[in-house]
Scaffold this active site. Sequence first.
Site, PDB file in Angstrom:
ATOM      1  N   ASP A 204      -0.558   4.111   0.985  1.00 25.45           N
ATOM      2  CA  ASP A 204      -1.077   4.950   2.065  1.00 25.45           C
ATOM      3  C   ASP A 204      -0.169   4.806   3.288  1.00 25.45           C
ATOM      4  OD1 ASP A 204      -2.008   2.841   3.957  1.00 25.45           O
ATOM      5  OD2 ASP A 204      -3.452   2.370   2.369  1.00 25.45           O
TER       6      ASP A 204
ATOM      7  N   ASN B 224       0.825  -1.213   0.000  1.00 28.88           N
ATOM      8  CA  ASN B 224       0.000   0.000   0.000  1.00 28.88           C
ATOM      9  C   ASN B 224       0.855   1.256   0.000  1.00 28.88           C
ATOM     10  OD1 ASN B 224      -2.152  -1.721   0.132  1.00 28.88           O
ATOM     11  ND2 ASN B 224      -2.359  -1.559   2.358  1.00 28.88           N
TER      12      ASN B 224
ATOM     13  N   HIS C  21       5.960  -0.713  -2.698  1.00 26.85           N
ATOM     14  CA  HIS C  21       5.460   0.038  -3.863  1.00 26.85           C
ATOM     15  C   HIS C  21       5.628   1.544  -3.679  1.00 26.85           C
ATOM     16  CE1 HIS C  21       2.577  -3.401  -5.350  1.00 26.85           C
ATOM     17  NE2 HIS C  21       3.855  -3.715  -5.437  1.00 26.85           N
TER      18      HIS C  21
ATOM     19  N   CYS D 275      13.962  12.362  -6.219  1.00 31.54           N
ATOM     20  CA  CYS D 275      14.598  13.093  -7.318  1.00 31.54           C
ATOM     21  C   CYS D 275      15.252  12.072  -8.234  1.00 31.54           C
ATOM     22  CB  CYS D 275      15.643  14.068  -6.785  1.00 31.54           C
ATOM     23  SG  CYS D 275      16.638  14.811  -8.102  1.00 31.54           S
TER      24      CYS D 275
HETATM   25 ZN    ZN Z   1      18.151  15.866  -6.751  1.00 34.84          ZN
END
Ligand code: ZN
Length: 236
Positions: free
Chosen positions: A95, A93, A110, A118
Amino acid sequence: MSRKYKHILFLTGAGISAESGLSTFRSENGLWNNHRVEDVATIDAYLRNPDYVHQFYNDMRPELLKAVPNPAHLAITELQNNHPAQIDVVTQNVDTLHEKAGNKNIYHIHGQINQIVCMNCGYVFETWSDINSEDKCEKCGITGMLKPNIVFFGENLLYMNKVDALLKSCDLFVSVGTSGVVYPAAGFVQIAKMFGADTIELNMEKTSNNLLFDRHIYGPAGTTLPALVKELLENK
Ligand SMILES: [Zn+2]
Protein backbone atom coordinates in the site's frame (compact mmCIF):
# COMPACT_ATOMS: atom_id res chain seq x y z
CA MET A 1 17.09 4.55 25.29
CA SER A 2 19.11 7.60 26.29
CA ARG A 3 21.34 7.48 23.21
CA LYS A 4 21.17 10.42 20.84
CA TYR A 5 20.29 8.57 17.68
CA LYS A 6 21.77 9.66 14.37
CA HIS A 7 20.16 7.13 12.07
CA ILE A 8 16.78 5.57 12.74
CA LEU A 9 15.52 2.79 10.51
CA PHE A 10 11.93 1.61 10.53
CA LEU A 11 10.85 -1.76 9.14
CA THR A 12 7.10 -1.85 8.72
CA GLY A 13 4.73 -4.67 7.91
CA ALA A 14 1.03 -5.35 7.62
CA GLY A 15 0.42 -4.47 11.27
CA ILE A 16 1.02 -0.76 10.65
CA SER A 17 -1.74 -0.70 8.03
CA ALA A 18 -4.28 -2.72 10.01
CA GLU A 19 -5.79 0.36 11.63
CA SER A 20 -6.30 1.86 8.17
CA GLY A 21 -8.83 -0.88 7.58
CA LEU A 22 -6.64 -3.05 5.39
CA SER A 23 -6.77 -6.77 5.85
CA THR A 24 -3.33 -8.22 6.37
CA PHE A 25 -2.50 -9.98 3.16
CA ARG A 26 -0.66 -12.95 4.49
CA SER A 27 -3.04 -14.74 6.79
CA GLU A 28 -2.37 -17.82 8.90
CA ASN A 29 -3.88 -20.16 6.33
CA GLY A 30 -1.77 -18.83 3.46
CA LEU A 31 -4.59 -17.02 1.71
CA TRP A 32 -4.31 -13.55 0.25
CA ASN A 33 -7.73 -11.97 0.35
CA ASN A 34 -9.21 -15.46 -0.07
CA HIS A 35 -6.98 -16.41 -3.00
CA ARG A 36 -4.32 -19.08 -2.86
CA VAL A 37 -0.87 -17.51 -2.95
CA GLU A 38 0.21 -19.87 -5.73
CA ASP A 39 -2.65 -18.62 -7.93
CA VAL A 40 -1.95 -14.90 -7.67
CA ALA A 41 1.57 -14.29 -6.45
CA THR A 42 3.93 -16.51 -8.40
CA ILE A 43 5.55 -16.07 -11.79
CA ASP A 44 4.17 -19.45 -12.89
CA ALA A 45 0.62 -18.30 -12.16
CA TYR A 46 1.25 -15.06 -14.00
CA LEU A 47 2.66 -16.82 -17.09
CA ARG A 48 -0.14 -19.40 -17.06
CA ASN A 49 -3.00 -16.93 -16.71
CA PRO A 50 -1.85 -13.30 -16.66
CA ASP A 51 -5.34 -11.84 -16.74
CA TYR A 52 -6.40 -13.78 -13.65
CA VAL A 53 -3.39 -12.37 -11.81
CA HIS A 54 -3.97 -8.87 -13.22
CA GLN A 55 -7.59 -9.02 -12.07
CA PHE A 56 -6.53 -9.79 -8.51
CA TYR A 57 -4.35 -6.68 -8.33
CA ASN A 58 -6.82 -4.60 -10.36
CA ASP A 59 -9.43 -5.42 -7.73
CA MET A 60 -7.07 -4.50 -4.92
CA ARG A 61 -6.08 -1.06 -6.27
CA PRO A 62 -9.31 0.87 -5.52
CA GLU A 63 -9.30 -0.31 -1.88
CA LEU A 64 -5.69 0.76 -1.41
CA LEU A 65 -6.23 4.03 -3.27
CA LYS A 66 -8.92 5.12 -0.86
CA ALA A 67 -7.21 3.87 2.33
CA VAL A 68 -6.03 6.65 4.60
CA PRO A 69 -2.94 6.68 6.82
CA ASN A 70 -3.43 6.20 10.57
CA PRO A 71 -1.59 7.77 13.55
CA ALA A 72 1.28 5.28 13.19
CA HIS A 73 2.15 6.47 9.66
CA LEU A 74 1.69 10.09 10.70
CA ALA A 75 3.99 9.63 13.70
CA ILE A 76 6.87 8.76 11.34
CA THR A 77 6.28 12.01 9.46
CA GLU A 78 6.33 13.92 12.73
CA LEU A 79 9.62 12.27 13.67
CA GLN A 80 11.15 12.94 10.25
CA ASN A 81 10.12 16.59 10.46
CA ASN A 82 11.36 17.18 13.99
CA HIS A 83 14.28 14.84 14.73
CA PRO A 84 17.81 15.58 13.45
CA ALA A 85 18.57 11.92 12.67
CA GLN A 86 18.51 10.39 9.22
CA ILE A 87 15.26 8.43 9.21
CA ASP A 88 14.46 5.74 6.64
CA VAL A 89 11.42 3.54 6.17
CA VAL A 90 11.73 0.04 4.76
CA THR A 91 8.29 -1.42 4.23
CA GLN A 92 6.95 -4.84 3.32
CA ASN A 93 3.62 -3.25 2.51
CA VAL A 94 2.44 -2.72 -1.06
CA ASP A 95 0.00 0.00 0.00
CA THR A 96 1.07 3.65 -0.26
CA LEU A 97 0.06 4.79 3.22
CA HIS A 98 3.59 5.90 4.12
CA GLU A 99 3.58 8.18 1.07
CA LYS A 100 0.10 9.49 1.85
CA ALA A 101 1.20 10.30 5.40
CA GLY A 102 4.09 12.36 4.03
CA ASN A 103 6.90 9.98 5.02
CA LYS A 104 10.19 10.34 3.13
CA ASN A 105 12.96 7.87 2.27
CA ILE A 106 10.59 4.93 1.74
CA TYR A 107 11.75 1.60 0.29
CA HIS A 108 9.02 -0.81 -0.78
CA ILE A 109 10.92 -4.10 -0.71
CA HIS A 110 7.85 -6.09 -1.83
CA GLY A 111 6.91 -3.57 -4.50
CA GLN A 112 3.89 -1.32 -4.53
CA ILE A 113 0.35 -1.70 -5.78
CA ASN A 114 0.36 1.45 -7.92
CA GLN A 115 3.41 0.46 -9.96
CA ILE A 116 3.69 -1.67 -13.09
CA VAL A 117 6.94 -3.11 -14.44
CA CYS A 118 7.62 -4.17 -18.02
CA MET A 119 9.26 -7.59 -17.95
CA ASN A 120 10.78 -6.92 -21.37
CA CYS A 121 12.63 -3.66 -20.72
CA GLY A 122 12.37 -3.11 -16.97
CA TYR A 123 10.48 0.17 -17.29
CA VAL A 124 8.48 0.98 -14.14
CA PHE A 125 5.53 3.36 -14.15
CA GLU A 126 2.81 4.36 -11.74
CA THR A 127 -0.91 3.89 -12.27
CA TRP A 128 -4.06 3.27 -10.25
CA SER A 129 -5.86 2.03 -13.37
CA ASP A 130 -6.58 -1.54 -14.44
CA ILE A 131 -3.95 -3.41 -16.44
CA ASN A 132 -4.45 -6.45 -18.65
CA SER A 133 -2.48 -8.74 -20.93
CA GLU A 134 -3.31 -6.65 -24.02
CA ASP A 135 -1.68 -3.51 -22.66
CA LYS A 136 1.50 -2.29 -24.28
CA CYS A 137 4.65 -0.93 -22.64
CA GLU A 138 4.90 2.75 -23.51
CA LYS A 139 8.70 2.55 -23.44
CA CYS A 140 9.56 -0.51 -25.57
CA GLY A 141 6.20 -0.98 -27.28
CA ILE A 142 5.92 -4.71 -26.46
CA THR A 143 2.46 -6.03 -25.64
CA GLY A 144 1.64 -8.47 -22.84
CA MET A 145 4.79 -8.05 -20.76
CA LEU A 146 3.41 -5.73 -18.10
CA LYS A 147 3.38 -7.13 -14.57
CA PRO A 148 2.26 -5.57 -11.30
CA ASN A 149 5.45 -4.33 -9.62
CA ILE A 150 4.78 -6.65 -6.71
CA VAL A 151 7.48 -9.09 -5.68
CA PHE A 152 6.11 -12.55 -6.30
CA PHE A 153 7.22 -15.60 -4.38
CA GLY A 154 10.59 -16.76 -5.66
CA GLU A 155 11.53 -13.28 -6.92
CA ASN A 156 14.22 -11.13 -5.32
CA LEU A 157 13.14 -8.38 -2.99
CA LEU A 158 13.72 -4.82 -4.19
CA TYR A 159 16.36 -2.37 -2.90
CA MET A 160 18.27 -5.09 -1.02
CA ASN A 161 21.71 -3.51 -1.46
CA LYS A 162 20.41 -0.22 -0.16
CA VAL A 163 18.58 -1.89 2.72
CA ASP A 164 21.70 -3.84 3.68
CA ALA A 165 23.65 -0.58 3.90
CA LEU A 166 20.92 1.04 5.97
CA LEU A 167 20.82 -1.91 8.38
CA LYS A 168 24.56 -1.65 8.92
CA SER A 169 24.59 2.11 9.47
CA CYS A 170 21.50 2.65 11.63
CA ASP A 171 21.86 3.05 15.38
CA LEU A 172 18.19 2.42 16.10
CA PHE A 173 16.16 -0.26 14.33
CA VAL A 174 12.42 -0.21 14.93
CA SER A 175 10.25 -3.05 13.63
CA VAL A 176 6.55 -2.18 13.43
CA GLY A 177 3.79 -4.70 12.80
CA THR A 178 5.78 -7.45 11.14
CA SER A 179 5.32 -11.12 11.92
CA GLY A 180 9.04 -11.78 12.01
CA VAL A 181 8.64 -15.09 10.22
CA VAL A 182 9.23 -14.19 6.57
CA TYR A 183 12.86 -14.09 5.46
CA PRO A 184 14.90 -12.18 4.54
CA ALA A 185 13.07 -9.35 6.36
CA ALA A 186 12.90 -11.44 9.53
CA GLY A 187 16.70 -11.42 9.59
CA PHE A 188 17.06 -7.63 9.36
CA VAL A 189 17.05 -7.17 13.13
CA GLN A 190 19.98 -9.56 13.43
CA ILE A 191 22.09 -7.52 11.00
CA ALA A 192 21.18 -4.21 12.65
CA LYS A 193 21.98 -5.61 16.10
CA MET A 194 25.25 -7.14 14.95
CA PHE A 195 26.30 -3.72 13.66
CA GLY A 196 25.52 -2.05 16.96
CA ALA A 197 21.99 -0.72 16.68
CA ASP A 198 19.49 -0.66 19.51
CA THR A 199 16.46 -2.69 18.47
CA ILE A 200 12.81 -2.15 19.32
CA GLU A 201 9.83 -4.24 18.32
CA LEU A 202 6.30 -2.87 18.17
CA ASN A 203 3.74 -5.56 17.65
CA MET A 204 0.37 -6.80 18.80
CA GLU A 205 1.93 -9.81 20.44
CA LYS A 206 5.17 -11.68 20.95
CA THR A 207 6.96 -12.81 17.79
CA SER A 208 9.42 -15.60 17.15
CA ASN A 209 12.20 -13.00 16.81
CA ASN A 210 11.65 -11.93 20.37
CA LEU A 211 15.16 -12.40 21.75
CA LEU A 212 16.80 -10.23 19.10
CA PHE A 213 15.01 -7.11 20.25
CA ASP A 214 16.25 -5.03 23.17
CA ARG A 215 12.77 -3.80 23.85
CA HIS A 216 9.22 -4.87 23.06
CA ILE A 217 6.16 -2.69 23.02
CA TYR A 218 2.88 -4.51 22.56
CA GLY A 219 -0.35 -2.98 21.31
CA PRO A 220 -1.82 -1.42 18.17
CA ALA A 221 0.76 0.58 16.17
CA GLY A 222 -1.55 3.60 16.05
CA THR A 223 -1.04 3.92 19.81
CA THR A 224 2.44 2.51 20.42
CA LEU A 225 4.30 4.28 17.60
CA PRO A 226 3.13 7.83 18.44
CA ALA A 227 4.18 7.15 22.05
CA LEU A 228 7.63 5.97 20.95
CA VAL A 229 8.01 8.98 18.65
CA LYS A 230 7.16 11.30 21.55
CA GLU A 231 9.87 9.61 23.60
CA LEU A 232 12.42 9.90 20.77
CA LEU A 233 11.64 13.58 20.31
CA GLU A 234 12.10 14.19 24.04
CA ASN A 235 15.56 12.60 23.85
CA LYS A 236 16.76 13.92 20.51
ZN1 ZN B 1 8.95 -2.29 -21.94
